[in-house]
Design an enzyme around this catalytic site. Structure first.
Site, PDB file in Angstrom:
ATOM      1  N   LYS A 214      38.026  39.920  46.290  1.00  0.00           N
ATOM      2  CA  LYS A 214      38.208  40.883  47.380  1.00  0.00           C
ATOM      3  C   LYS A 214      38.454  40.204  48.729  1.00  0.00           C
ATOM      4  CE  LYS A 214      36.102  44.994  45.388  1.00  0.00           C
ATOM      5  NZ  LYS A 214      35.052  46.020  45.478  1.00  0.00           N
ATOM      6  N   ARG A 248      31.396  43.069  38.230  1.00  0.00           N
ATOM      7  CA  ARG A 248      32.717  43.521  37.794  1.00  0.00           C
ATOM      8  C   ARG A 248      33.727  42.489  38.277  1.00  0.00           C
ATOM      9  NH1 ARG A 248      36.848  46.320  40.244  1.00  0.00           N
ATOM     10  NH2 ARG A 248      38.092  47.717  38.926  1.00  0.00           N
TER      11      ARG A 248
END
Length: 271
Positions: A214, A248
């Site tokens: 991210k 995740r």
């Protein structure tokens, strides 16, 4: 917690949810896994590397993403859920916040609904999940960044999602919470929520951390999405240290090894 045909510990071990984006435009791997055969090969690789669950998503949620019509999202995810179910014995999470997509995915064999809006986008999705009897992951998200006390507000927002779940009849034992790294948060707030995960345990639910590749990692290290493995591993180590049930991730093998090493240290080499 039972997810699919498998029992998962809610404490004491961090499991790996492998990401399968069947999208043309996801920030990190858009377009790589739209093809059925390539996607199934990737699932096989993730399972060989130690993935405990596969998270299938049909709509990109990168900054500035285009909202998909329900039918288009269903057309992407349902065939992939069915194909993974037909070829592998692994629990499947469906990444959606839309009730019609969730309903179609559940019929196709999804074992968990992963809602990035924490039941707050579509007022029908909570009842769809409740009626299915499936577990769910409720992520922190909001339409603004107007926080007072940031961590207290995140906790309060997540408590609101839990309340919506309870009103619909979703059992407490079937709820996982996600702090929502990368959603409705500044760079500094993303760092803070990762560093303060233990504060969310007060809510009484297992946690999932999703930091893989991210922007908070990209901004810190000044690296593009495909070079953020090491940064992701640091967040995974923190997830283990702070008692998260799941991470995740895109890069399954590296994260599985990081978890194994961290847990060995935390347990002092004990079983």
């Amino acid at each position: 917690m039972k997810i699919g045909n498998r029992e998962f510990q809610t404490e004491g071990h961090t499991y790996v949810m492998g990401i399968l984006n069947v999208t043309p435009d996801s920030f990190s791997d858009g377009g790589k896994w739209n093809d059925r055969d390539r996607a199934l090969k990737h699932v096989e690789e993730m399972l060989e590397q130690g993935a405990d669950m596969i998270d299938i998503g049909g709509e990109s949620t990168r900054r500035g993403y285009t909202l998909l019509a329900d039918d288009e999202e269903i057309a992407r995810v349902v065939p992939m859920i069915e194909a993974v179910k037909a070829n592998f014995n692994v629990p499947i999470s469906l990444d959606t916040y839309k009730s019609k997509v969730a309903e179609a995915g559940i019929k196709a064999g999804a074992d968990l609904i992963n809602d990035i809006w924490g039941l707050k986008y579509d007022d029908k999705i909570a009842s769809v999940i409740a009626n299915s009897g499936l577990p769910c992951c409720l992520m922190h998200n909001r339409k603004n960044q107007d926080y007072g006390d940031f961590m207290q507000d995140v906790a309060a927002d997540l408590a609101d999602s839990v309340h919506l779940a309870e009103l619909a009849g979703i059992e407490d034992s079937k709820i996982i919470l996600d702090p929502g790294v990368g959603f409705a948060k500044s760079y500094e707030q993303n760092l803070e929520v990762i560093n303060s995960l233990e504060e969310l345990h007060v809510l009484g639910y297992p946690l999932l951390l999703g930091c893989s590749r991210k922007s908070v990692i990209g901004l810190t290290l000044n690296l593009p999405a495909d070079q953020r493995v090491e940064g992701t591993l640091v967040t995974t180590v923190l997830a283990v240290m702070k008692g998260c049930m799941f991470v995740r991730v895109h890069d399954v093998g590296e994260n599985v090894r990081a978890i194994k090493m961290t847990e060995a240290i935390v347990r002092g080499g004990k079983g």
